[in-house]
Design a protein around this motif. Structure first.
Motif, PDB file in Angstrom:
ATOM      1  N   THR A   9      11.638   0.851 -11.145  1.00 34.57           N
ATOM      2  CA  THR A   9      10.813   0.312 -10.054  1.00 34.57           C
ATOM      3  C   THR A   9       9.338   0.323 -10.429  1.00 34.57           C
ATOM      4  O   THR A   9       8.869   1.165 -11.194  1.00 34.57           O
ATOM      5  N   ARG A  10       8.633  -0.656  -9.895  1.00 37.73           N
ATOM      6  CA  ARG A  10       7.171  -0.712 -10.002  1.00 37.73           C
ATOM      7  C   ARG A  10       6.658  -0.865  -8.584  1.00 37.73           C
ATOM      8  O   ARG A  10       6.876  -1.911  -7.958  1.00 37.73           O
ATOM      9  N   GLY A  11       6.005   0.155  -8.068  1.00 42.68           N
ATOM     10  CA  GLY A  11       5.573   0.066  -6.678  1.00 42.68           C
ATOM     11  C   GLY A  11       4.547   1.110  -6.335  1.00 42.68           C
ATOM     12  O   GLY A  11       3.760   1.527  -7.188  1.00 42.68           O
ATOM     13  N   LYS A  12       4.562   1.516  -5.086  1.00 44.35           N
ATOM     14  CA  LYS A  12       3.595   2.482  -4.579  1.00 44.35           C
ATOM     15  C   LYS A  12       3.811   3.857  -5.205  1.00 44.35           C
ATOM     16  O   LYS A  12       2.869   4.565  -5.519  1.00 44.35           O
TER      17      LYS A  12
ATOM     18  N   GLY B 250       5.729   3.253   0.388  1.00 44.96           N
ATOM     19  CA  GLY B 250       6.848   2.810  -0.447  1.00 44.96           C
ATOM     20  C   GLY B 250       8.194   3.096   0.189  1.00 44.96           C
ATOM     21  O   GLY B 250       9.007   3.838  -0.360  1.00 44.96           O
TER      22      GLY B 250
ATOM     23  N   GLU C 140       5.343  -4.166  -0.558  1.00 45.34           N
ATOM     24  CA  GLU C 140       5.565  -3.798   0.842  1.00 45.34           C
ATOM     25  C   GLU C 140       4.334  -3.058   1.349  1.00 45.34           C
ATOM     26  O   GLU C 140       3.578  -2.488   0.587  1.00 45.34           O
TER      27      GLU C 140
ATOM     28  N   GLU D 245      10.985   1.349  -1.760  1.00 50.99           N
ATOM     29  CA  GLU D 245      10.970   1.971  -3.085  1.00 50.99           C
ATOM     30  C   GLU D 245      11.664   3.334  -3.072  1.00 50.99           C
ATOM     31  O   GLU D 245      12.421   3.662  -3.988  1.00 50.99           O
TER      32      GLU D 245
ATOM     33  N   THR E  34       5.253   4.583  -8.065  1.00 47.17           N
ATOM     34  CA  THR E  34       5.003   4.655  -9.509  1.00 47.17           C
ATOM     35  C   THR E  34       3.527   4.410  -9.820  1.00 47.17           C
ATOM     36  O   THR E  34       3.128   4.460 -10.970  1.00 47.17           O
TER      37      THR E  34
ATOM     38  N   ARG F 121      21.189  -2.710  -2.886  1.00 53.00           N
ATOM     39  CA  ARG F 121      20.525  -1.693  -3.705  1.00 53.00           C
ATOM     40  C   ARG F 121      21.279  -1.491  -5.016  1.00 53.00           C
ATOM     41  O   ARG F 121      20.698  -1.512  -6.106  1.00 53.00           O
TER      42      ARG F 121
ATOM     43  N   ARG G  66      12.886   5.611 -10.747  1.00 54.41           N
ATOM     44  CA  ARG G  66      11.498   5.399 -11.173  1.00 54.41           C
ATOM     45  C   ARG G  66      11.388   4.678 -12.508  1.00 54.41           C
ATOM     46  O   ARG G  66      10.357   4.130 -12.843  1.00 54.41           O
TER      47      ARG G  66
ATOM     48  N   LEU H 240      15.256   3.073  -3.437  1.00 55.65           N
ATOM     49  CA  LEU H 240      15.779   2.613  -4.722  1.00 55.65           C
ATOM     50  C   LEU H 240      15.864   3.766  -5.719  1.00 55.65           C
ATOM     51  O   LEU H 240      16.712   3.759  -6.604  1.00 55.65           O
TER      52      LEU H 240
ATOM     53  N   ILE I 269       8.059  -4.048  -6.281  1.00 48.47           N
ATOM     54  CA  ILE I 269       8.268  -3.982  -4.834  1.00 48.47           C
ATOM     55  C   ILE I 269       6.944  -4.164  -4.125  1.00 48.47           C
ATOM     56  O   ILE I 269       6.002  -3.407  -4.337  1.00 48.47           O
TER      57      ILE I 269
END
Ligand code: SF4
Ligand code: SF4
Lengths: 610, 195
Positions: free
Chosen positions: A308-311, A296, A292, A299, A313, A278, A305, A302, A290
């Motif tokens: 990260t680009r994921g659920k 998240g 998954e 996420e 965000t 991490r 924000r 991690l 990410i």
């Protein structure tokens, strides 16, 4: 390659369990996890491993039995679908505190989509809540390896481990090496230690502190650390993927060449996320995609924000399955590649599921609608949920809720001074699983409804697993059969009758009697007993009553729309119904359905008319 | 089968409705791939849909990591229920093909190379109640079929026969259905009718 055999993800997990010396395996069936235990039973037979293999009455009981074996030092496992983990969450949370001696794996199969589930919930979130480490496989082969990894992790840290496959792993088939089994001796030892195994709140605080310390150690455990898929590739951006999304990402990045420009990591243990990994990730990359399922979880750990680009965000959708077309679009957006990605194939539409031809449930539902045409129909989880198509299912919440919802409807209408027919339906397996406590409740509160227990002597939807009433277990071994009538009577029900729903006119009359009883006396139970048509284990085959359609058929479509047997086909050219001989089960029930009597029982043998 | 080169990398969609033996067919093909020494990964539909709803299998032969076929990448499609074809056609790549079980030409569309057999009728006539799946496969693998495929009818026979000991009756029925499809296909491709 030639020693390879085909295994479903669930079969591969089962192979892993047997190969790694799992001594106790339990489960309650549920898609997509159902084949795990039946495969364990098959591998056990094939290898002669010393094992206890059982279909538990529900997931909570199954988890408790397997867990207890693990505190005696045995390796054990319990398998279920994700909503099953809700049922088993009580012992799951406590098992994390008390820990284990032998390796203990909880397998909870998630169903992003959802394809065959009530929710898309992410079991990894329950593992976070319980503070239990999770392994997230991308394929059948990896799921099998993770069983071994899981047992080691569990034993090293004396903690339960969650193995979380998803539908696309459970029901993927893959070539894998054949099972290798060498018997290991079974030794059991239960050391009495009340401060651990019967811990009071004072000790629970200590256990919680120990649990937190274990997780810190697990977050640096080398065997489950993330894998770099394309070492040597550097960029300011990186992709992190886990579960089957990692398989999609690998394939798509290889096809598109992104594998040579964009660093790709596969996370094997999404919780707890490895702490050094991490820190290194956040120090090395400006942007991290990410991938998954379904929430998240990586996420959240991690927690930056900006990068990260994921659920969380909003870059990746919060709901729905990560199918390859979606993964492709996300990867291309993230890499700044413009141009079209193929739109996903629409999976909606086409023929909708329906009860099998000859299914006794269809007859029960038809009778319920005849006996209580204006009733409220709470129902439950199983094939019979498809009573929806017949308009005989109004509510489905979760396992066992048909009974409590019937009581809830009764109490609500009673407050408003209204009396209404309430006919609930529940399958036999679901009744054993979660229907008994609400039935006791209905008796004490005098809730006035009719409960129809659809008893086809099997757990049909998930592949015909045995129920406690069957008298044989997961290995085909004889078990003590539990009698449903006895249970119903013991709950305090004063109207309990058994009948065959395919004797349609009599069955309608019985339901009317039960309704009358319920309105004046309290809850009534009708047990609709008739075997499932696709159950190969059924003991008695129902009588065959082949039918034929006479020229009297007016083409009114009543049987097709109101009875909905798929073997009754409306012929658009001839404007009448005919029988599909490939699928008709000769149950003979439709004879009672046709309003003009154009469906008749066939008198002579042979010479079937289409 | 000598007129066709067997590809070693192939993405296939097998589509039908619950009760047509889609899973049996998918596993048979996957095992045949392994029998030929090829890596395989597949994806099956289980649960509620198996009760007469739309059931789709993905089969990828030749070393793919992902179990799912993406839109526009399938080499071919085995369609057991004609009504599904329109829904799943976007899986096919531009030069993809389809072998379809259909009573008539109603689902025939412009574009993909396509051949049709009324496998249900053959199943009914030959008393092969569960045979639709293998009849369609036999048709697809019959001599003269223009569609490239990773295995031959002979491979299928061998894999089926290897199960004879454990699943005798099913194997016998499946072999009969395979032969029925092959037989129909052999004359069909000679005459090469349009739809
Ligand atoms: S599988 Fe059995 S219970 Fe389910 S729909 Fe078919 S006949 Fe009914
Ligand atoms: S006898 Fe009638 S109700 Fe029964 S399976 Fe055949 S068509 Fe359906």
């Amino acid at each position: 390659m030639s020693s390879n055999i085909l295994m479903l993800g669930n079969e591969a997990i089962a192979a892993g369990l047997v190969e790694n010396g799992c001594a106790v395996a339990t489960s309650y069936p549920g898609t997509p996890a159902s084949e795990i235990l039946s495969s364990v039973a098959a591998w056990q037979k094939a290898t002669g491993a010393t094992m206890h293999v059982e279909w538990g009455v529900n997931e909570k009981v199954s988890l408790e039995i397997a867990y207890t074996a693990a505190i005696t030092g045995l390796r054990s496992a319990v398998a279920m679908k994700q909503v099953g983990l809700n049922v088993a969450s009580d012992p799951f949370m406590s098992a994390a505190y008390q820990g284990v001696k032998g390796g203990f794996i909880v397998i909870s199969a998630d169903d992003p989509g959802p394809h065959s589930s009530q929710t898309e919930q992410d079991s990894r979130m329950l593992a976070m809540l319980a503070k239990v480490p999770v392994l997230d496989p991308d394929s059948p082969a990896q799921a099998r390896e993770m069983v071994g990894l899981g047992f080691e992790l569990s034993e090293k840290f004396e903690i339960p481990v969650l193995l979380r496959p998803t539908t696309r792993v459970c029901h993927a088939g893959q070539n894998v090496p054949a099972v290798e089994f060498s018997p290991s001796p079974i030794s059991v030892d239960f050391t009495k230690e009340p401060s651990r195994w019967a811990s009071t709140p004072k000790f629970r605080l200590q256990q919680h502190l120990q649990l937190v310390a274990k997780l810190e150690q697990i977050a640096v455990h080398p065997a489950t650390a993330p894998k770099r898929i394309n070492p040597g590739v550097t960029a300011p951006k990186a992709v992190l993927a886990c579960g089957v999304a990692a398989a999609h990402a690998r394939e798509i990045m290889t096809d598109s060449g992104l594998i040579d420009t964009l660093p790709l990591y596969q996370v094997l243990q999404p919780f707890p996320l490895h702490s050094e990994f991490r820190d290194r990730l956040l120090a090395s990359y400006d942007q991290i995609l990410i991938l998954e399922e379904t929430s998240g979880v990586i996420e959240m750990q991690l927690a930056d924000r900006q990068r990260t680009r994921g659920k969380l965000t909003g870059f990746v959708a919060e709901a729905g399955e990560l199918i390859p077309e979606t993964v492709e679009r996300l990867l291309k957006d993230f890499a700044g590649i413009t141009g079209d990605a193929a739109a996903p194939v629409d999976t909606a539409g086409g023929r909708k599921p329906t009860l099998c031809p000859g299914c006794p449930h269809r007859t029960s539902f038809y009778a319920i609608k005849k006996a209580a045409p204006h009733g409220i129909y709470p129902s439950d989880i199983g094939c019979y949920t498809l009573g929806l198509n017949l308009g005989a299912v109004d509510s489905v919440l979760c396992m066992g809720a048909a009974v409590s919802q019937a009581a809830g409807f009764y109490q609500a209408f009673r407050l408003a001074g209204k009396e209404t027919d309430i006919v609930a339906t529940i399958g036999d397996s679901t009744f054993f699983h979660a229907g008994i406590p609400p039935l006791i409740d209905a008796v004490t509160q005098n809730a006035r409804f009719v409960l129809v227990i659809l008893d086809n002597s099997t757990t049909a939807m998930t592949g015909n697993q045995p129920t406690p009433a069957l008298g044989s277990g997961a290995m085909g071994e004889p078990t003590v059969a539990v009698d449903i009538e006895g249970l119903v009577n013991a709950c305090g029900i004063r109207f309990c009758q058994v009948a065959d729903p395919t004797e349609l006119p009599d069955f309608i009359a019985l339901l009317q009697k039960a309704l009358a009883f319920s309105h004046s006396n309290g809850p009534a139970v009708v047990i609709a007993r008739h075997p499932c048509v696709i159950d190969r284990r059924r003991k008695v085959a129902p009588p065959r009553r082949p039918v034929t359609i006479t020229p009297d058929c007016t083409g009114c479509r009543y049987c097709v729309t109101s009875f909905e047997c798929p073997a009754l086909i409306f012929d658009e050219q001839q404007k009448r119904v005919h029988i599909d001989r490939l699928t008709c089960q000769d149950c003979g029930v439709c004879v009672h359905v046709c309003p003009v009597g154009a469906i008749i029982e066939q008198q002579t043998e042979g010479g079937l008319q289409p | 089968m000598s007129d066709r080169e067997a590809p070693v990398r192939q993405q296939l969609i097998i589509s039908g409705v619950g009760g047509q033996g889609i899973l049996f067919l998918t596993r048979l093909l996957a095992e045949t791939a392994i029998h030929r020494g090829l890596a395989v990964i597949s994806s099956e539909t289980h649960g509620m849909a198996q009760r007469g709803g739309v059931v789709v299998s993905h089969l990828k032969v030749g070393g793919f990591p992902s179990p799912l076929v993406r839109a526009g990448t399938a080499d071919g499609m085995l369609v057991l229920n004609a009504g599904n074809f329109r829904l799943q056609r976007p899986f096919l790549k531009a030069d993809g093909w389809a072998a379809m079980n259909a009573p008539d030409c109603a689902e025939q569309v412009e574009g993909p190379a396509m051949h049709r057999i009324d496998a249900d009728a053959i199943a009914r006539e030959s008393g092969l109640r569960q045979g639709t799946n293998l009849i369609l496969l036999g048709f697809l693998l019959a001599p003269g079929s223009p569609f490239p495929f990773f295995c031959t009818a002979g491979d299928i026979r061998q894999v089926l026969e290897s199960k004879q000991a454990t699943r005798g009756n099913l194997v016998t029925q499946s072999l009969r259905a395979l032969e029925a499809g092959l037989e129909y296909g052999t004359t069909y491709y000679l005459e090469a009718p349009g739809c």
